[in-house]
Design a protein around this motif. Sequence first.
Motif, short mmCIF file in Angstrom:
data_model
loop_
_atom_site.label_atom_id
_atom_site.label_comp_id
_atom_site.label_asym_id
_atom_site.label_seq_id
_atom_site.Cartn_x
_atom_site.Cartn_y
_atom_site.Cartn_z
N LYS A 106 63.61 29.39 23.69
CA LYS A 106 63.46 30.09 22.24
C LYS A 106 64.52 29.26 21.16
CE LYS A 106 64.68 34.60 20.32
NZ LYS A 106 65.25 35.92 20.79
N THR A 107 65.62 28.91 21.47
CA THR A 107 66.22 28.06 20.76
C THR A 107 67.03 27.08 21.42
OG1 THR A 107 68.23 29.40 20.74
CG2 THR A 107 66.65 29.65 18.96
N ALA A 108 67.42 25.91 20.95
CA ALA A 108 68.40 24.83 21.44
C ALA A 108 69.26 24.23 20.69
CB ALA A 108 67.19 23.52 21.84
N SER A 109 70.49 24.32 20.89
CA SER A 109 71.58 23.84 20.54
C SER A 109 71.93 22.43 20.78
CB SER A 109 72.89 24.79 20.40
OG SER A 109 72.46 25.87 19.80
N ILE A 110 71.95 21.42 20.03
CA ILE A 110 71.85 20.05 20.71
C ILE A 110 73.20 19.40 19.82
CG2 ILE A 110 70.89 17.82 20.75
CD1 ILE A 110 68.21 19.35 20.54
N THR A 111 74.08 18.58 20.83
CA THR A 111 74.97 17.73 20.60
C THR A 111 74.71 16.55 20.87
OG1 THR A 111 76.42 19.69 20.25
CG2 THR A 111 77.60 17.51 20.16
N VAL A 112 74.77 15.39 20.12
CA VAL A 112 74.66 14.04 20.63
C VAL A 112 75.87 13.31 20.27
CG1 VAL A 112 73.23 11.85 20.33
CG2 VAL A 112 72.05 14.09 20.22
N GLU A 113 76.46 12.70 21.21
CA GLU A 113 77.76 11.48 21.05
C GLU A 113 77.23 10.37 21.27
OE1 GLU A 113 80.69 13.25 23.33
OE2 GLU A 113 80.69 15.20 22.37
N ALA A 114 77.23 9.41 20.36
CA ALA A 114 76.88 8.10 20.40
C ALA A 114 77.66 7.13 19.77
CB ALA A 114 75.48 7.98 20.47
N LYS A 115 77.75 6.02 20.00
CA LYS A 115 78.92 5.02 19.32
C LYS A 115 78.01 4.88 17.54
CE LYS A 115 80.62 2.34 22.98
NZ LYS A 115 80.76 1.10 23.42
N GLU A 116 76.94 4.89 17.55
CA GLU A 116 76.05 4.49 16.33
C GLU A 116 75.71 5.82 15.60
OE1 GLU A 116 72.84 2.00 17.31
OE2 GLU A 116 74.12 0.30 17.71
N ASN A 117 75.36 6.85 16.18
CA ASN A 117 74.96 7.83 15.75
C ASN A 117 75.14 9.29 16.48
OD1 ASN A 117 73.61 9.51 13.97
ND2 ASN A 117 71.51 8.97 14.38
N SER A 118 76.00 10.11 15.81
CA SER A 118 76.46 11.29 16.79
C SER A 118 76.03 12.29 15.55
CB SER A 118 78.01 11.42 16.79
OG SER A 118 78.31 10.31 17.85
N ASP A 124 64.55 25.43 16.39
CA ASP A 124 63.88 26.67 16.86
C ASP A 124 62.29 26.41 16.56
OD1 ASP A 124 63.62 26.39 14.17
OD2 ASP A 124 64.76 28.27 13.84
N ASP A 125 61.84 25.24 16.30
CA ASP A 125 60.23 25.11 16.29
C ASP A 125 59.94 25.21 17.74
OD1 ASP A 125 58.17 22.72 16.45
OD2 ASP A 125 58.12 23.92 14.40
N ALA A 126 58.71 25.95 17.69
CA ALA A 126 58.20 26.18 19.27
C ALA A 126 57.42 24.87 19.61
CB ALA A 126 57.16 27.30 19.14
N GLU A 127 56.90 24.11 18.79
CA GLU A 127 56.23 22.83 19.19
C GLU A 127 57.31 21.87 19.69
OE1 GLU A 127 52.99 19.55 17.51
OE2 GLU A 127 53.62 21.32 16.46
N LYS A 128 58.25 21.70 18.70
CA LYS A 128 59.36 20.74 19.27
C LYS A 128 59.92 21.34 20.63
CE LYS A 128 60.72 18.76 15.01
NZ LYS A 128 61.85 18.78 13.87
N LEU A 129 60.16 22.77 21.02
CA LEU A 129 60.92 23.10 22.15
C LEU A 129 59.92 22.90 23.28
CD1 LEU A 129 62.68 25.96 20.82
CD2 LEU A 129 63.70 23.94 21.38
N THR A 130 58.60 22.93 23.11
CA THR A 130 57.83 22.84 24.42
C THR A 130 57.90 21.39 24.78
OG1 THR A 130 56.31 24.46 23.32
CG2 THR A 130 55.26 22.84 24.97
#
Length: 454
Positions: A106-118, A124-130
């Motif tokens: 239904k929804t995704a909460s995303i946290t990205v940790e990286a040296k270059e881009n965090s 909540d876009d259905a196509e992306k979540l699929t």
Amino acid sequence: MNSKKILLLTTLIASLVLIAFVAFFSRFILNIDFGSAVGQTNASVTEEEEKQEEANEQQPEEETSGEQTSKEESDNKEEKEDEDKKEEDKDEKDKEEAFETSSTIKTASITVEAKENSGKLTVDDAEKLTELLKEIDALKLMSVAQSVGMQDASWNASLNLSMADGTAISCNLYESTLSGSKTTLSTGSKTYESTESVSNIKKLLESWMEEEQKANGLNLAADQFEQATRVLTANPFTLEVQDIASSKSALQQAMSKLKVTETYTDNVHPGVEYSGTNLLNLADDTNTLFTFEFYETGILAYRSENSKEFYTCEEQSLKTFYQTVEQICSQYAATPAHLAMMDYGALSGMQASSTTGTSRKEVGLIREHAQNLFYFLQQVHVSKGSMKEESAMFSRPEYHVDIEFDNGTVYGVDINKGSLLVQVGDGSIYHYTLVGDNNLELLRAELERVTTDD
């Protein structure tokens, strides 16, 4: 006839006497009681018969009890075997079970940790979540008793997924140069793990991050950046400026990654200035096009003093942007701030004099004839961190220039050997150490040219 009777009677009497004698001998001499023995024999026979009857009566009961006990033992054994089998089946199932879900995200909460881009984002876009769920399934997650993260990960993404059926799933993805890839997933009741490559899902998440940054990033003054021939960054504490025009694309890219949380257009109160390079000025050869001022909580942007906007930014993205600006500036030589920030469009004229070379005269230059000298003064390089305040100008400098502006402000400039003095409108005098490069030679040549007698 009588003799026969007498013989028979005699035999009978003799037999009775013999029997009596035997009985007497047995009773008193051999101590045998024939009557007791017979009684005992009969009693024994009777007792044995009673025991046999009791045994016959008890035997069915014992057989019934034995059969019942045997049945209970058999049932218990079968039950235990069933439990053991179920436990074995459960262990085998847990060992081999792959992650699968019939629900959608239904929804995704995303946290990205990286040296270059965090960063963080919510999808909540259905196509992306699929597409995301498809990539998670491709990792071939298998159930495990427990799982731990990766300590040396150079890239890590944390996904908190709210499913359409009301359940929640947490997933952590790791990538390390040394250890490879690892994924852990928890449904609350089960834990799954995979060492399949996370490169595909990493690319997917990074593309979403870029989209988010472009949508929410600070993308101001695009036209002014394009037109600018001079991109000046200033540090008011050292009164130094760097012209970083050749790095303006990198600067724009860094600015686009800023995450704006609030925008203010009325009653702007920026707060505390950033303690490093905190002014960015876009200019062409004659005028200032756009100005950015850097503060602890955001950026003040304006084309004119009468129209300003303040953008409050997420703390980490703002910190990263300021670090990028400082890194870019470190690659460029410094120029005195007051000279570099001069606006040729506001210039009314200049006075120049020399005490060296072939000329000793003072000349006045109108705006059109002073453009080259104005430009060379803006480009003169000084040693970083060399600025200090002075109480007076040189008494007899090699070259002296007065720069006059339309608003009546006058700047004074002295050049004497390796030193440069700049006196600004309020009377303050700043001393810089000159860098003996080509820019200084061009400035000296122009000063000599304009002060040379015809």
